[in-house]
Design a protein around this motif. Sequence first.
Motif, PDB file in Angstrom:
ATOM      1  N   ILE A  76       0.879  -1.162   0.000  1.00  0.00           N
ATOM      2  CA  ILE A  76       0.000   0.000   0.000  1.00  0.00           C
ATOM      3  C   ILE A  76       0.916   1.210   0.000  1.00  0.00           C
ATOM      4  CG2 ILE A  76      -1.737   1.289   1.291  1.00  0.00           C
ATOM      5  CD1 ILE A  76      -2.640  -1.394   2.475  1.00  0.00           C
ATOM      6  N   ASN A  77       0.788   2.044  -0.995  1.00  0.00           N
ATOM      7  CA  ASN A  77       1.646   3.205  -1.126  1.00  0.00           C
ATOM      8  C   ASN A  77       0.920   4.455  -0.651  1.00  0.00           C
ATOM      9  OD1 ASN A  77       3.682   1.631  -2.333  1.00  0.00           O
ATOM     10  ND2 ASN A  77       2.629   1.789  -4.293  1.00  0.00           N
ATOM     11  N   PHE A  78       1.666   5.322   0.007  1.00  0.00           N
ATOM     12  CA  PHE A  78       1.120   6.574   0.499  1.00  0.00           C
ATOM     13  C   PHE A  78       0.987   7.532  -0.672  1.00  0.00           C
ATOM     14  CE2 PHE A  78       1.312  10.689   2.609  1.00  0.00           C
ATOM     15  CZ  PHE A  78       0.401  10.494   3.612  1.00  0.00           C
ATOM     16  N   ASN A  79      -0.241   8.041  -0.897  1.00  0.00           N
ATOM     17  CA  ASN A  79      -0.507   8.922  -2.027  1.00  0.00           C
ATOM     18  C   ASN A  79      -1.445  10.032  -1.563  1.00  0.00           C
ATOM     19  OD1 ASN A  79      -1.354  10.145  -4.394  1.00  0.00           O
ATOM     20  ND2 ASN A  79      -1.551   8.240  -5.517  1.00  0.00           N
ATOM     21  N   TRP A  80      -0.927  11.258  -1.462  1.00  0.00           N
ATOM     22  CA  TRP A  80      -1.710  12.386  -0.963  1.00  0.00           C
ATOM     23  C   TRP A  80      -2.951  12.649  -1.805  1.00  0.00           C
ATOM     24  CZ3 TRP A  80      -1.973  14.387   3.557  1.00  0.00           C
ATOM     25  CH2 TRP A  80      -0.875  14.378   4.388  1.00  0.00           C
ATOM     26  N   ARG A  81      -2.815  12.568  -3.120  1.00  0.00           N
ATOM     27  CA  ARG A  81      -3.958  12.837  -3.991  1.00  0.00           C
ATOM     28  C   ARG A  81      -5.098  11.860  -3.734  1.00  0.00           C
ATOM     29  NH1 ARG A  81      -1.150  14.054  -9.806  1.00  0.00           N
ATOM     30  NH2 ARG A  81      -0.097  15.947  -9.143  1.00  0.00           N
ATOM     31  N   LYS A  82      -4.745  10.589  -3.607  1.00  0.00           N
ATOM     32  CA  LYS A  82      -5.762   9.557  -3.362  1.00  0.00           C
ATOM     33  C   LYS A  82      -6.440   9.778  -2.006  1.00  0.00           C
ATOM     34  CE  LYS A  82      -6.186   4.538  -3.553  1.00  0.00           C
ATOM     35  NZ  LYS A  82      -5.441   3.294  -3.676  1.00  0.00           N
ATOM     36  N   ILE A  83      -5.642  10.100  -0.997  1.00  0.00           N
ATOM     37  CA  ILE A  83      -6.193  10.319   0.339  1.00  0.00           C
ATOM     38  C   ILE A  83      -7.116  11.534   0.346  1.00  0.00           C
ATOM     39  CG2 ILE A  83      -5.568  11.000   2.693  1.00  0.00           C
ATOM     40  CD1 ILE A  83      -3.200   9.118   2.458  1.00  0.00           C
ATOM     41  N   LEU A  84      -6.694  12.621  -0.305  1.00  0.00           N
ATOM     42  CA  LEU A  84      -7.536  13.814  -0.360  1.00  0.00           C
ATOM     43  C   LEU A  84      -8.825  13.556  -1.137  1.00  0.00           C
ATOM     44  CD1 LEU A  84      -4.943  16.685  -0.842  1.00  0.00           C
ATOM     45  CD2 LEU A  84      -6.338  16.189   1.180  1.00  0.00           C
ATOM     46  N   LYS A  85      -8.732  12.792  -2.212  1.00  0.00           N
ATOM     47  CA  LYS A  85      -9.930  12.457  -3.000  1.00  0.00           C
ATOM     48  C   LYS A  85     -10.929  11.670  -2.149  1.00  0.00           C
ATOM     49  CE  LYS A  85     -11.335  10.178  -7.242  1.00  0.00           C
ATOM     50  NZ  LYS A  85     -10.904   9.388  -8.393  1.00  0.00           N
ATOM     51  N   CYS A 128      -9.960   3.681   9.625  1.00  0.00           N
ATOM     52  CA  CYS A 128      -8.898   2.664   9.636  1.00  0.00           C
ATOM     53  C   CYS A 128      -8.039   2.753   8.378  1.00  0.00           C
ATOM     54  CB  CYS A 128      -9.498   1.265   9.758  1.00  0.00           C
ATOM     55  SG  CYS A 128     -10.244   0.935  11.345  1.00  0.00           S
ATOM     56  N   TYR A 129      -8.655   3.059   7.248  1.00  0.00           N
ATOM     57  CA  TYR A 129      -7.917   3.181   5.998  1.00  0.00           C
ATOM     58  C   TYR A 129      -6.918   4.329   6.064  1.00  0.00           C
ATOM     59  CZ  TYR A 129      -6.904   3.797   1.063  1.00  0.00           C
ATOM     60  OH  TYR A 129      -6.259   3.925  -0.134  1.00  0.00           O
ATOM     61  N   PHE A 130      -7.329   5.469   6.623  1.00  0.00           N
ATOM     62  CA  PHE A 130      -6.408   6.598   6.750  1.00  0.00           C
ATOM     63  C   PHE A 130      -5.240   6.263   7.670  1.00  0.00           C
ATOM     64  CE2 PHE A 130      -9.885   9.789   5.549  1.00  0.00           C
ATOM     65  CZ  PHE A 130      -9.467   9.784   4.232  1.00  0.00           C
ATOM     66  N   ILE A 131      -5.519   5.572   8.754  1.00  0.00           N
ATOM     67  CA  ILE A 131      -4.438   5.155   9.656  1.00  0.00           C
ATOM     68  C   ILE A 131      -3.507   4.182   8.939  1.00  0.00           C
ATOM     69  CG2 ILE A 131      -3.931   3.858  11.765  1.00  0.00           C
ATOM     70  CD1 ILE A 131      -6.556   5.063  12.895  1.00  0.00           C
ATOM     71  N   LEU A 132      -4.074   3.243   8.207  1.00  0.00           N
ATOM     72  CA  LEU A 132      -3.273   2.272   7.469  1.00  0.00           C
ATOM     73  C   LEU A 132      -2.405   2.954   6.414  1.00  0.00           C
ATOM     74  CD1 LEU A 132      -2.645  -0.734   7.057  1.00  0.00           C
ATOM     75  CD2 LEU A 132      -4.513  -0.808   5.428  1.00  0.00           C
ATOM     76  N   CYS A 133      -2.945   3.942   5.714  1.00  0.00           N
ATOM     77  CA  CYS A 133      -2.153   4.670   4.712  1.00  0.00           C
ATOM     78  C   CYS A 133      -1.006   5.427   5.366  1.00  0.00           C
ATOM     79  CB  CYS A 133      -3.038   5.641   3.938  1.00  0.00           C
ATOM     80  SG  CYS A 133      -4.061   4.839   2.711  1.00  0.00           S
ATOM     81  N   GLY A 134      -1.242   5.962   6.550  1.00  0.00           N
ATOM     82  CA  GLY A 134      -0.182   6.682   7.249  1.00  0.00           C
ATOM     83  C   GLY A 134       0.919   5.778   7.779  1.00  0.00           C
ATOM     84  N   VAL A 135       0.546   4.584   8.208  1.00  0.00           N
ATOM     85  CA  VAL A 135       1.503   3.651   8.804  1.00  0.00           C
ATOM     86  C   VAL A 135       2.132   2.730   7.766  1.00  0.00           C
ATOM     87  CG1 VAL A 135       1.685   1.793  10.522  1.00  0.00           C
ATOM     88  CG2 VAL A 135       0.278   3.751  10.991  1.00  0.00           C
ATOM     89  N   SER A 136       1.510   2.600   6.594  1.00  0.00           N
ATOM     90  CA  SER A 136       1.950   1.620   5.600  1.00  0.00           C
ATOM     91  C   SER A 136       3.400   1.791   5.126  1.00  0.00           C
ATOM     92  CB  SER A 136       1.006   1.588   4.410  1.00  0.00           C
ATOM     93  OG  SER A 136       1.046   2.801   3.713  1.00  0.00           O
ATOM     94  N   PRO A 137       3.918   3.013   4.922  1.00  0.00           N
ATOM     95  CA  PRO A 137       5.329   3.092   4.521  1.00  0.00           C
ATOM     96  C   PRO A 137       6.267   2.479   5.559  1.00  0.00           C
ATOM     97  CG  PRO A 137       4.258   5.191   4.106  1.00  0.00           C
ATOM     98  CD  PRO A 137       3.284   4.348   4.870  1.00  0.00           C
ATOM     99  N   LEU A 138       5.958   2.693   6.819  1.00  0.00           N
ATOM    100  CA  LEU A 138       6.780   2.097   7.887  1.00  0.00           C
ATOM    101  C   LEU A 138       6.635   0.580   7.907  1.00  0.00           C
ATOM    102  CD1 LEU A 138       5.968   4.649  10.706  1.00  0.00           C
ATOM    103  CD2 LEU A 138       8.051   4.536   9.348  1.00  0.00           C
TER     104      LEU A 138
END
Length: 164
Positions: A76-85, A128-138
Amino acid sequence: MVGIINKYNERNSSYELLRILCMLFVVGGHLIGKGMQITYDNTLLGGEDYVLSRLLYCFCTIAVSTFILISGYFGINFNWRKILKIWFSVLFYSWIIAIYKILGENDLRGSLPYFLPIISNEFWFISCYFILCGVSPLLNKLVESLSKKQLKQLVLLSCVVFYG
């Protein structure tokens, strides 16, 4: 839907089919859990309809975890555009629900969680998805740095802590 591509850039349609089936099971779970409204009878185990609906619902809830595991396996890659959408989509629809609750049902108090749906955890899966996106790079870096034995130990420890 973007195709799932493995590490060798080969498309694997069986994973995509499993994800599609998981999506259908999620919809089925919502229909059983929210749409059917089968009540518990005073008979043995709540009645045949109740037991059958709970059994089907159990199979449907597994689909959410399976979908996330498949997605997480491929990274799962962190992508600001996707998260904002997603953020703006959730805000748009939750504000429509809030306006309906205020104007249609005259329920100001019940509409308050819909004004900040992510923070209020009104839509728990998106939170949960937002938390997962934030933690996924780590998590991705951690998984890549561990040996197979260490990864098995981490998964076992996580299962013990989560289910314990």
